[in-house]
Design a protein around this motif. Sequence first.
Motif, short mmCIF file in Angstrom:
data_model
loop_
_atom_site.label_atom_id
_atom_site.label_comp_id
_atom_site.label_asym_id
_atom_site.label_seq_id
_atom_site.Cartn_x
_atom_site.Cartn_y
_atom_site.Cartn_z
N GLN A 38 0.63 -0.97 0.24
CA GLN A 38 -0.26 0.08 0.20
C GLN A 38 0.88 1.27 -0.36
OE1 GLN A 38 -2.11 0.64 3.90
NE2 GLN A 38 -0.35 -0.57 4.94
N VAL A 39 0.19 2.10 0.13
CA VAL A 39 0.77 3.44 -0.39
C VAL A 39 -0.50 4.81 -0.20
CG1 VAL A 39 0.67 3.95 -2.41
CG2 VAL A 39 2.20 4.92 -1.85
N THR A 40 0.32 5.61 1.06
CA THR A 40 -0.07 6.54 1.42
C THR A 40 -0.02 7.70 0.50
OG1 THR A 40 -0.80 6.10 3.43
CG2 THR A 40 -1.08 8.07 3.34
N LEU A 41 -1.31 8.64 -0.03
CA LEU A 41 -0.68 9.75 -0.62
C LEU A 41 -1.45 11.02 0.03
CD1 LEU A 41 0.11 11.41 -3.42
CD2 LEU A 41 -2.02 10.47 -4.11
N LEU A 53 -6.38 9.62 -11.37
CA LEU A 53 -4.71 9.42 -11.37
C LEU A 53 -4.63 8.11 -10.85
CD1 LEU A 53 -2.31 9.58 -12.00
CD2 LEU A 53 -1.68 10.77 -9.37
N ILE A 54 -5.17 7.46 -8.96
CA ILE A 54 -5.33 5.77 -9.22
C ILE A 54 -5.58 5.12 -9.25
CG2 ILE A 54 -6.09 5.39 -6.87
CD1 ILE A 54 -5.61 7.44 -5.16
N THR A 55 -6.77 5.44 -10.27
CA THR A 55 -7.56 4.32 -10.57
C THR A 55 -6.60 3.72 -12.05
OG1 THR A 55 -10.07 4.97 -10.64
CG2 THR A 55 -9.55 3.89 -12.50
N ALA A 56 -5.95 4.68 -12.82
CA ALA A 56 -5.77 4.43 -13.38
C ALA A 56 -3.87 4.03 -13.38
CB ALA A 56 -5.12 5.79 -14.42
N PHE A 57 -3.23 4.53 -12.33
CA PHE A 57 -2.21 3.80 -11.55
C PHE A 57 -2.51 2.01 -11.26
CE2 PHE A 57 0.07 1.86 -7.24
CZ PHE A 57 0.67 1.87 -7.70
N ASN A 58 -3.45 2.38 -10.83
CA ASN A 58 -4.16 0.41 -10.23
C ASN A 58 -4.28 -0.20 -11.36
OD1 ASN A 58 -6.07 1.73 -7.49
ND2 ASN A 58 -3.94 0.51 -7.24
N LYS A 59 -4.76 -0.22 -12.54
CA LYS A 59 -4.81 -0.75 -14.18
C LYS A 59 -3.51 -1.79 -14.65
CE LYS A 59 -8.97 1.59 -16.04
NZ LYS A 59 -8.69 2.54 -17.54
N ASP A 60 -1.89 -0.76 -14.14
CA ASP A 60 -0.63 -1.18 -13.72
C ASP A 60 -0.87 -2.14 -13.01
OD1 ASP A 60 -0.83 -0.03 -16.75
OD2 ASP A 60 0.60 0.80 -16.09
N HIS A 61 -0.73 -1.28 -11.55
CA HIS A 61 -0.42 -1.87 -10.25
C HIS A 61 -1.78 -2.42 -9.43
CE1 HIS A 61 3.81 -0.71 -10.61
NE2 HIS A 61 3.58 0.52 -11.73
N PRO A 62 -2.23 -3.17 -9.52
CA PRO A 62 -3.58 -4.28 -8.58
C PRO A 62 -3.60 -4.44 -7.86
CG PRO A 62 -3.27 -5.50 -10.59
CD PRO A 62 -2.24 -4.28 -11.41
N ASP A 63 -2.27 -4.57 -7.29
CA ASP A 63 -1.86 -5.39 -5.77
C ASP A 63 -1.27 -4.36 -5.16
OD1 ASP A 63 0.76 -4.48 -7.23
OD2 ASP A 63 1.40 -5.60 -6.30
N ASN A 268 6.94 2.25 3.09
CA ASN A 268 6.40 1.61 1.94
C ASN A 268 6.33 1.84 0.97
OD1 ASN A 268 3.86 0.23 3.38
ND2 ASN A 268 3.65 2.05 3.58
N LYS A 269 8.34 2.66 0.76
CA LYS A 269 9.10 2.35 -0.12
C LYS A 269 9.18 2.54 -1.67
CE LYS A 269 11.95 5.56 2.59
NZ LYS A 269 13.67 5.33 3.36
N GLU A 270 9.02 1.04 -1.86
CA GLU A 270 9.38 0.37 -2.84
C GLU A 270 7.31 0.71 -4.20
OE1 GLU A 270 11.42 -0.64 -4.71
OE2 GLU A 270 12.53 -0.02 -3.00
N ALA A 271 6.47 0.90 -3.00
CA ALA A 271 5.40 0.61 -3.89
C ALA A 271 5.15 2.14 -3.67
CB ALA A 271 4.03 0.11 -2.97
N ALA A 272 5.07 3.20 -2.71
CA ALA A 272 5.77 4.89 -3.49
C ALA A 272 6.41 5.14 -4.90
CB ALA A 272 6.39 5.25 -1.67
N LYS A 273 7.45 4.25 -4.91
CA LYS A 273 8.87 4.80 -5.94
C LYS A 273 7.47 4.15 -7.14
CE LYS A 273 13.08 3.98 -3.92
NZ LYS A 273 14.74 3.20 -3.56
N ALA A 274 7.16 3.09 -7.25
CA ALA A 274 6.36 2.62 -8.36
C ALA A 274 4.70 3.45 -8.57
CB ALA A 274 5.57 1.20 -8.17
N PHE A 275 4.08 4.24 -7.12
CA PHE A 275 3.51 5.42 -7.52
C PHE A 275 4.06 6.36 -8.45
CE2 PHE A 275 0.85 9.33 -6.62
CZ PHE A 275 -1.00 8.57 -7.21
#
Length: 339
Positions: A38-41, A53-63, A268-275
């Motif tokens: 998870q990532v907190t924005l 933006l989050i919806t588009a991100f979750n298409k590539d990163h549904p996890d 959650n740095k890896e998830a944050a970097k992905a975002f």
Amino acid sequence: MSNWKKKALVLALAGLSLFAMAGCGGSGKPAADKGGKQVTLYTSQPEADAQKLITAFNKDHPDIKVNVFRSGTEEVISKVMAEKKAGTVKADVLLVADNVTFETLKKQDLLETYESPELKGIPAAYIDKDHQYTGTKVITTGIIVNTSKAQGTPKSFADLAKPEFASASIMPSPLYSGAAAYNLGVLTRTNGLGWDYYKALKQNGMTVTKGNGAVQKAVVSGEKAYGLIADYLANNARRKGAPVQFIYPAEGSPAVTEPIGLLKSSKNKEAAKAFIDFVLSKKGQEVAASQGYTPVKEGVTPPEGLKSIADFKALAVDVAQLFQNRDADKKQFTSLFQN
């Protein structure tokens, strides 16, 4: 029901439950295992923009689950500072306002150095030299004109101080709007404008309102014929049928970039970097363009009615100087316009 039938039913239901958990996990793992990322924005984006933006991100990163806190920039930063004082900053990623705000965060040692692999195509002017934040879009300030009410068409910021535009213009207050505070710092340090320009605006009957949204409303309604405004608001109103046009001033345009940065305290740095990577990628920039913003990345088509980053003049500024003088600038503005 006999005991053996009850036992058979329990076993069958247990089997179905395990099957369902495997199906939800996608690869045979329980859904609970998958829900760990998870990532907190924390952001000042409009709620609809953040969700898109989050919806588009979750298409590539549904996890990866994205949690959001959304408010005005000042309140977002106040929340971060309060959490820092309490010993726990909950945000992983910040997406707010302008680079001057991020300079404040750098000074507080809150940001992590991260050089995203998606920086190609983003001009160096929009990337922090220490790689602690990067612009995500370009929002210029120019002039909105109500074509039904206007008696003439200004071509520059300076024009609004001329007699023919007296008492017909409106602008956002730097005491309320972060973008307006940035504009104040830039325009008062631009040759040919400076504080004399703001004095001339005051003498010419310039109205000061809260934010860019209030400027849009006043000009679209015809209450005022001209206004200083963020480009996307003027352009969105035009695309919806309002009798307005947006003008890029001859002097050049102040440009805020709504930077994104990684918090040093993130767990959650890896998830944050992905975002962050997604926001700066071509896909992420196409999302920004679909929302009406000028992309910060070269090669991504801007919305109809706005110029690409290569086609307008962005006013150059010393960010450190703006950061050091923001409070003094606001104080001087207050003295000028509230007297």
